[in-house]
Design an enzyme around this catalytic site. Structure first.
Site, short mmCIF file in Angstrom:
data_model
loop_
_atom_site.label_atom_id
_atom_site.label_comp_id
_atom_site.label_asym_id
_atom_site.label_seq_id
_atom_site.Cartn_x
_atom_site.Cartn_y
_atom_site.Cartn_z
CG ASP A 205 60.65 33.62 45.33
OD1 ASP A 205 60.59 32.76 44.43
OD2 ASP A 205 59.63 34.11 45.85
CB SER A 229 57.07 30.76 44.25
OG SER A 229 57.79 31.90 43.82
CD GLN A 279 60.37 29.95 42.06
OE1 GLN A 279 59.89 30.70 41.22
NE2 GLN A 279 60.87 30.40 43.21
#
Length: 289
Positions: A205, A229, A279
């Protein structure tokens, strides 16, 4: 946190019962819980309800609300299926009465089959020839924007070395790509595959939305753009050694409607593809009137 041992204390959850676990949070420089932490903690919870003969091969998650750094996060695991070859788990993360995160994860027995992979980019600079985030801070700290400098000053259990350093003061659009070498701090030689996957998930991430912001760098930066996110998916292909440098190669095919999409491939130093990531993140311009 400064070593892999510190990171594992964060990622390995407190067991409440066979399907409920509690976790604490550590900031990475933001005022809310880091998405990679929630992803990795949820995978830790799911993995502890599955036979050790089955390893994680994919997960898909949604971030529903920002997590509060000061409150425990409770992870509830649901057994969706235990088949002959695959096990599926659903994990929901809660703070107080709010569901902040949901995840589905699939685990697979070890099987033999066909194998191929894409190649790592040729000609990239090696980590020994690059500056780490700490070295960038030491050399250019006084010239960095205040928020970026504060982010770099946070102690981390991972070293990051970008292959290209983009000067945020240039205000110039750059291609939607980003390549970052990373290595864990401390000794990770005796970790099992499940634990290594949780650490890799935590790291996944970091950096990925940079590639989506790059094409708009002439006007957009971390100070005038709200980022978060929204969802995160990951596929795990092969075992790997966490003690050497690995490459996170990222690209952004598209951004629109205040959202940026990015995907990444994670390679070992010798070019073995160990995981892929996708993502979508919020990229909302902040109207500063």
């Amino acid at each position: 946190m400064t070593t892999v041992e510190d990171l594992l204390k964060l990622l390995v959850l407190e067991k409440v019962n066979d399907y409920v676990f509690n976790g604490v949070s550590k900031t990475i420089g933001n005022s809310i819980v880091f998405g990679g932490q929630v992803l990795a903690q949820a995978i830790n919870a799911a993995s502890r309800t599955v036979s050790s003969q089955r390893s994680l091969h994919s997960m898909h998650a949604y971030f529903l609300e920002a997590g509060n750094l000061d409150h425990l996060i409770t992870y509830n695991v649901t057994v969706v299926r235990d088949g002959g070859s695959f096990s599926v788990r659903r994990v929901t993360a809660h703070q107080n009465e709010n569901t902040i995160f949901i995840l589905a994860a699939s685990f697979h027995i070890k099987e033999e089959g066909y194998s191929h992979q894409i190649e790592m980019k040729p000609g990239l600079k090696q980590p020994e020839d690059l500056l780490s985030w700490n070295e960038i801070l030491d050399q250019f700290g006084n010239a960095l924007p205040k928020s970026l400098k504060a982010f770099f000053e946070v102690k981390r259990p991972i070293d990051f070395k970008p292959t290209e350093i983009v000067n945020p003061m240039d205000k110039k659009d750059v291609p939607p790509y980003s390549d970052v070498w990373f290595r864990i701090k401390g000794d990770a030689k005796d970790l099992d595959l499940a634990t290594k996957q949780q650490i890799l998930t935590y790291i996944s991430d970091y950096n990925i939305l940079v590639s989506a912001l790059n094409p708009h760098a002439s006007k957009a930066h971390w100070g005038n753009t709200q980022t978060a996110s929204l969802d995160h998916s990951m596929w795990y292909f092969r075992d790997f050694d966490l003690n050497d440098w690995m490459l996170y190669s990222m690209e952004s095919p598209s951004s629109s409607s205040a959202r940026g999409f990015a995907r990444g491939s994670i390679f070992t130093r010798d070019g073995k593809l160990i995981a892929s990531v996708a993502q979508e993140g919020l990229m909302r311009p902040i109207d500063k009137k």
